[in-house]
Design a protein around this motif. Structure first.
Motif, PDB file in Angstrom:
ATOM      1  N   THR C 168       0.727  -1.225   0.101  1.00 42.02           N
ATOM      2  CA  THR C 168      -0.010  -0.007   0.060  1.00 42.02           C
ATOM      3  C   THR C 168       0.746   1.249  -0.149  1.00 42.02           C
ATOM      4  OG1 THR C 168      -0.093  -0.023   2.351  1.00 42.02           O
ATOM      5  CG2 THR C 168      -1.773  -1.061   1.309  1.00 42.02           C
ATOM      6  N   THR C 169       2.390   1.308   0.174  1.00 40.62           N
ATOM      7  CA  THR C 169       3.093   2.286   0.150  1.00 40.62           C
ATOM      8  C   THR C 169       2.930   3.115   1.381  1.00 40.62           C
ATOM      9  OG1 THR C 169       1.925   3.868  -1.169  1.00 40.62           O
ATOM     10  CG2 THR C 169       3.459   2.514  -2.298  1.00 40.62           C
ATOM     11  N   GLU C 170       1.650   3.202   1.761  1.00 40.98           N
ATOM     12  CA  GLU C 170       1.328   4.069   2.957  1.00 40.98           C
ATOM     13  C   GLU C 170       1.006   3.199   4.327  1.00 40.98           C
ATOM     14  OE1 GLU C 170      -0.623   8.070   3.868  1.00 40.98           O
ATOM     15  OE2 GLU C 170       0.057   8.477   1.912  1.00 40.98           O
ATOM     16  N   TRP C 173      -1.607   5.164   8.136  1.00 41.42           N
ATOM     17  CA  TRP C 173      -2.908   5.175   8.753  1.00 41.42           C
ATOM     18  C   TRP C 173      -3.527   3.848   9.298  1.00 41.42           C
ATOM     19  CZ3 TRP C 173      -5.755   9.372   8.641  1.00 41.42           C
ATOM     20  CH2 TRP C 173      -5.376  10.369   8.197  1.00 41.42           C
ATOM     21  N   LEU C 174      -2.933   2.717   8.904  1.00 44.03           N
ATOM     22  CA  LEU C 174      -3.409   1.426   9.470  1.00 44.03           C
ATOM     23  C   LEU C 174      -2.777   1.801  10.908  1.00 44.03           C
ATOM     24  CD1 LEU C 174      -2.400  -1.124   6.744  1.00 44.03           C
ATOM     25  CD2 LEU C 174      -4.385  -0.572   7.885  1.00 44.03           C
ATOM     26  N   TRP C 176      -2.560   4.257  12.879  1.00 47.36           N
ATOM     27  CA  TRP C 176      -3.635   4.888  13.751  1.00 47.36           C
ATOM     28  C   TRP C 176      -5.047   4.351  13.718  1.00 47.36           C
ATOM     29  CZ3 TRP C 176      -1.969   8.274  16.772  1.00 47.36           C
ATOM     30  CH2 TRP C 176      -0.644   8.885  16.700  1.00 47.36           C
ATOM     31  N   VAL C 177      -5.356   3.530  12.934  1.00 51.65           N
ATOM     32  CA  VAL C 177      -6.388   2.823  13.109  1.00 51.65           C
ATOM     33  C   VAL C 177      -6.233   1.762  14.148  1.00 51.65           C
ATOM     34  CG1 VAL C 177      -8.102   0.758  12.093  1.00 51.65           C
ATOM     35  CG2 VAL C 177      -7.539   3.024  10.904  1.00 51.65           C
ATOM     36  N   ALA C 180      -6.491   3.471  17.308  1.00 50.96           N
ATOM     37  CA  ALA C 180      -8.054   3.764  17.710  1.00 50.96           C
ATOM     38  C   ALA C 180      -8.671   2.640  18.265  1.00 50.96           C
ATOM     39  CB  ALA C 180      -8.652   4.427  16.558  1.00 50.96           C
ATOM     40  N   PHE C 181      -8.524   1.572  17.644  1.00 50.96           N
ATOM     41  CA  PHE C 181      -9.119   0.385  18.253  1.00 50.96           C
ATOM     42  C   PHE C 181      -8.766  -0.095  19.382  1.00 50.96           C
ATOM     43  CE2 PHE C 181     -10.736  -0.618  13.670  1.00 50.96           C
ATOM     44  CZ  PHE C 181     -12.078  -0.784  13.886  1.00 50.96           C
ATOM     45  N   MET C 183      -7.573   1.748  21.817  1.00 49.44           N
ATOM     46  CA  MET C 183      -7.838   2.708  22.818  1.00 49.44           C
ATOM     47  C   MET C 183      -9.330   2.100  23.246  1.00 49.44           C
ATOM     48  SD  MET C 183      -6.075   5.455  23.365  1.00 49.44           S
ATOM     49  CE  MET C 183      -6.831   7.082  23.569  1.00 49.44           C
ATOM     50  N   LEU C 184     -10.112   1.700  22.420  1.00 49.31           N
ATOM     51  CA  LEU C 184     -11.374   1.224  22.611  1.00 49.31           C
ATOM     52  C   LEU C 184     -11.360  -0.149  23.145  1.00 49.31           C
ATOM     53  CD1 LEU C 184     -14.505   2.105  22.588  1.00 49.31           C
ATOM     54  CD2 LEU C 184     -14.502   0.950  20.228  1.00 49.31           C
ATOM     55  N   LEU C 189      -9.429   3.172  28.296  1.00 54.96           N
ATOM     56  CA  LEU C 189     -10.088   4.342  29.190  1.00 54.96           C
ATOM     57  C   LEU C 189     -11.427   3.411  29.737  1.00 54.96           C
ATOM     58  CD1 LEU C 189     -10.497   7.444  29.512  1.00 54.96           C
ATOM     59  CD2 LEU C 189     -11.767   7.400  27.551  1.00 54.96           C
ATOM     60  N   ILE C 190     -11.860   2.757  29.244  1.00 53.31           N
ATOM     61  CA  ILE C 190     -12.967   1.835  29.749  1.00 53.31           C
ATOM     62  C   ILE C 190     -12.836   0.558  30.114  1.00 53.31           C
ATOM     63  CG2 ILE C 190     -15.353   1.606  29.662  1.00 53.31           C
ATOM     64  CD1 ILE C 190     -15.001   3.565  26.938  1.00 53.31           C
ATOM     65  N   LEU C 199     -19.538  -5.060  21.925  1.00 53.25           N
ATOM     66  CA  LEU C 199     -17.932  -4.479  22.092  1.00 53.25           C
ATOM     67  C   LEU C 199     -17.066  -5.285  22.832  1.00 53.25           C
ATOM     68  CD1 LEU C 199     -18.196  -0.538  21.895  1.00 53.25           C
ATOM     69  CD2 LEU C 199     -17.290  -2.300  20.110  1.00 53.25           C
TER      70      LEU C 199
END
Lengths: 323, 264, 258
Positions: C168-170, C173-174, C176-177, C180-181, C183-184, C189-190, C199
């Protein structure tokens, strides 16, 4: 056309603090280290001149050019381009200037070359008809046709340089600053760039200031040369005067078939001994006074020569000679 | 002014065309940005679903705070993307090329590497619509809240831009600004996503008087959503935004004259 | 020993930027403080399950500090860059396996971040928050073990993310995704038992709880060492995945001709 008086630029860098709270202390500290990049230079350039501006790395060449172009603000002294100050009237001065940094492109990297010209023309407020005639003219001169619809990132270095020269000339400036326009090019591309520059100077009558590391650029293009070292102008005059001042210092390394006696005196005063290691002598001479063949003939008097190695004058060395 | 706006549009168009050379990356990054934002909001939503409210702030009210700020940030980062990345220009000396153009530097910088923050814009609008819909139906706010909210979003965008510009300008003095941005942009904005009454006093005052993100969403919403403040907080918020912008522009002008380029 | 040499090099390289990183800690500590404030706001007049107000504050604060060991590693282990410069072809040809090579380097990064990020933030919270401190050294030991396993899982994850850059060359973004996941779903946090059922189920069937939830609960004395068996299993599975990914990368690079 260009008038520079007592131009000076000092760079202040914060002294980094070490240790645990170093980052914070660096932020707050006023402890500067002052480095003088350009230390009071003055010169004037008349319309139509082609001036070479040379000096070793870190001598202050780029800093001077950047001050002339309005990128950097001088610490003291004045610059006047067509009667205007480039840092106070940056936007007006850029209209009279074309600037090329050989190491960087001023074009839009991912867009076709043509698009960059459209954008630049809009920036300079050129209307379409003027732009097209201008582009046709430049296209003929620089042979842009073969790659005008190619994205800049896909151009060869030589093509990119031509495209960048055209970009610098698009708004029909009176003055061109070229910072190493032949850097990294092969011999053929260099030769063609030099031809273009010669035409731009002679036929279009542009005033050109050129910095370079390539002595051939200077010899073939510039009538006048300025040499800068340690932020000071060491020489400002014609190319012939520069040549007569430094001559052509050459290093000759001769290896003899048998041991030569340690020679305090060489057969001729025009030869100077630099070092002797066993059978190998390193000698310097000025080829303006003594041709290479003649030097070898003199050196043969010391013994049978097995191997010869000659070093062309090094650019850095030449500049050092001026001091 | 009109001339510069036209110039800005032209440069943005060029920027978009450049980006479209890497079409896959464009759509991929937009999609990823949506996912990241949804998950981020989900964290807040999960807590509120479980516990009902934070210090009396309901789900809709918190959603309103979050959405307003997200939209302001998306507008700021869309309209002025590379202001946030000035460090790259300072360290690499790329500002030179921009300084050679006959247009204002800030305009050139704002139009470089245009990024449409589509993910944030869509998500922010969706959350805002839902939350405001609920609150209007419950009679907590009236239709007049809609134009007011739009004003707040725009003024918030100006404020975030001004804070971003001020932080970036510091780069002319200290060169490395990433860590500073982390405090003034990221941490401060994250703090403003939640109702500020949960913070201790010193932090509240910091977010009002120091890095005044409170004016981007929290303080205006005290009037629009909770009627705890009077109408004047809206013009005051706008005034603060433009005041900070004025300071940022003045600092920027001084900063540019200190630009040191890179050696070579 | 190669492991130590590579790890030490990365550690030393980071030392140069020590002062900037310490400024960065201010921002990081501030983030944690925001999260703590949220829970203080919620827990004001509500019981917070088995944690209680002090418990949840310690939970969130410890998670924030451990981010620097278990989550914030080098994006894709630096592979995105080496793909762009073509360095990756060279790296794949080295006599050392690429995964082992990059992993060693990353342990140096983790060691550095432990000393210059985890410890300062932990110390700050120790003084300004009512932070729970375990009374037995065994708890400290098993917490360290849990964090090490978490770090290993994150190394593997980043290796896989970086490997994708070859296609994908970049991969930014993955990264950060995933963040993000995490974190949840990691209970950052929870706590996971408070997530909505779906969830919570997704989280429990993934490796995410082993990044934050399990280590922190061990730290708080709410879980014992048997919880780490799952972490070890995930580590093994990820190791296998990473080795398989390297095989695919080799083939891809060969097809491209380096």
């Amino acid at each position: 056309m260009i008038q520079v008086t007592d131009l000076q630029k000092q760079f202040k860098t914060l002294r980094k603090k070490e240790g645990a709270a170093g980052g914070l202390r660096t932020l707050l500290s006023r402890d500067y280290q002052v480095k003088e990049a350009v230390g009071g230079i003055s010169f004037a350039i008349e319309p139509g001149e082609f001036v070479g501006y040379i000096g070793p790395n870190g001598a202050g060449k780029s800093t001077t050019i950047k001050m002339l172009a309005g990128i950097l603000h001088p610490t003291s002294g004045t610059v006047s381009i067509c009667g205007m100050s480039p840092h106070r009237e940056r936007r007006r001065v850029t209209r009279r200037l074309g600037v090329l940094f050989g190491q960087r492109t001023g074009l839009w990297w991912d867009l076709p070359v043509k698009d960059s010209y459209d954008i630049l023309a809009a920036m300079y407020g050129q209307d379409n008809r003027v732009k097209e005639t201008r582009l046709a003219q430049l296209s003929e001169l620089l042979a842009l046709g073969e790659f005008i619809d190619t994205p800049v990132r896909k151009l060869s270095l030589g093509q990119r340089m031509r495209a960048d020269i055209a970009a610098a000339l698009l708004h029909d400036p009176d003055i061109l600053f070229l910072d190493e326009p032949t850097i990294g090019l092969d011999m053929i591309a260099k030769r063609s760039i030099r031809n273009f520059l010669k035409q731009i100077n002679c036929e279009l009558g542009k005033t050109i200031l050129l910095t370079t590391h390539d002595m051939d650029d200077i010899e073939q293009l510039c009538k006048r040369v300025m040499v800068i070292n340690h932020g000071k102008l060491g020489f400002d005059g014609s190319i012939d005067r520069l040549r007569s001042r430094i001559g052509l210092p050459t290093k000759i390394r001769v290896c003899y078939a048998s041991q030569v006696p340690p020679c305090g005196s060489l057969p001729d005063t025009r030869l100077q001994l630099i070092s002797q290691e066993g059978r190998t002598l390193t000698i310097s001479c000025n080829r303006e006074e003594l041709s290479a063949m003649e030097a070898l003939r003199l050196l043969e008097q010391l013994g049978i020569i097995e191997d010869v190695h000659m070093e062309e004058p090094d650019f850095e060395d030449i500049v050092h000679q001026i001091y | 002014m009109i001339k510069w706006l036209r110039m800005y549009r032209l440069l943005i168009a060029a920027s978009i065309r450049s980006r479209m050379e890497y079409r896959f990356n464009f759509w991929f990054s937009t999609l990823m940005a949506v996912i990241i934002n949804v998950v981020e909001f989900l964290m807040l939503a999960v807590i509120l679903l479980k516990f009902g409210h934070i210090k009396g702030w309901t789900m809709e009210e918190c959603g309103y705070l979050y959405a307003v700020l997200t939209l302001s940030k998306a507008i700021y980062r869309t309209a002025a993307s590379d202001v946030h990345h000035l460090e790259k220009y300072l360290v690499g000396g790329d500002l030179d090329a921009l300084l050679l153009r006959p247009i204002p530097i800030l305009l050139a910088l704002m139009s470089q590497n245009f990024q449409l923050k589509a993910g944030e814009l869509i998500q922010g609008t969706a959350i805002l619509t839902i939350c405001m819909g609920v609150m209007i139906r419950q009679g907590q706010m009236t239709w007049t809240a809609i134009p007011l909210t739009m004003v707040v979003i725009m003024s918030g965008a100006v404020l975030l831009f001004a804070i971003g510009l001020l932080t970036a300008t510091a780069g002319f003095w200290i060169l490395r600004i990433e860590e500073l941005q982390n405090i003034t942009e990221d941490a401060a904005r994250t703090a403003a996503q939640y109702p500020m009454s949960i913070y201790p006093n010193w932090l509240q005052w910091l977010l009002i008087g120091g890095i005044p993100v409170a004016f981007a969403n929290y303080l205006p919403s005290l009037y629009i959503v909770r009627q705890q403040m009077d109408w004047w907080i809206i013009p005051l918020s706008c005034a603060v935004a433009f005041l900070v912008l004025g300071a940022a522009l003045a600092a920027w002008r001084v900063g540019i004259s200190r630009y040191q380029s890179t050696g070579s | 020993m190669l492991f130590l040499v590579l790890a030490r090099k990365t550690y030393a390289r980071n030392l140069q930027y020590r002062s900037a990183h310490l400024v960065h800690n201010i921002a990081s500590a501030l983030f944690g403080f925001i999260y703590v404030s949220i829970w203080m706001g919620i827990g004001e007049n509500r019981p917070l399950g088995e944690y209680g107000l002090t418990g949840i504050v310690s939970y969130v604060a410890f998670n924030q500090a451990s981010l620097w060991v278990a989550a914030f590693l080098t994006n894709g282990l630096g592979m995105e860059q080496s793909v762009r410069t073509g360095q990756i072809a060279l790296d794949l040809m080295r006599p050392v396996h690429l995964f082992y090579h990059l992993m060693c380097k990353e342990w140096g990064q983790i060691a550095y971040q432990f000393v210059y990020k985890f410890l300062p933030i932990y110390a700050l919270y120790f003084f300004v928050l009512p932070l729970h401190v375990p009374s037995s050294w065994q708890t400290f030991f098993w917490t360290a073990a849990a964090l090490s396993l978490a770090a290993y899982i994150t190394i593997c994850l980043n290796y896989l993310i970086g490997a994708l850059a070859l296609w994908t060359t970049e991969s930014r973004w993955l990264y950060w995704v995933n963040y993000a996941f995490s974190m949840l779903l990691s209970g950052f946090l929870i706590p996971i038992e408070w997530l909505p059922k779906t969830l919570a189920d997704i989280s429990r069937s993934s490796f995410y709880p082993y990044l934050h939830y399990i280590p922190t609960r061990i730290y708080l004395g709410m879980e014992d060492r048997s919880a780490l068996i799952g972490a070890v299993c995930w580590c093994a599975a990820f190791t296998f995945l990473c080795l398989a990914a390297t095989g695919f990368m080799r083939r891809k690079v060969e097809v491209q001709g380096g």
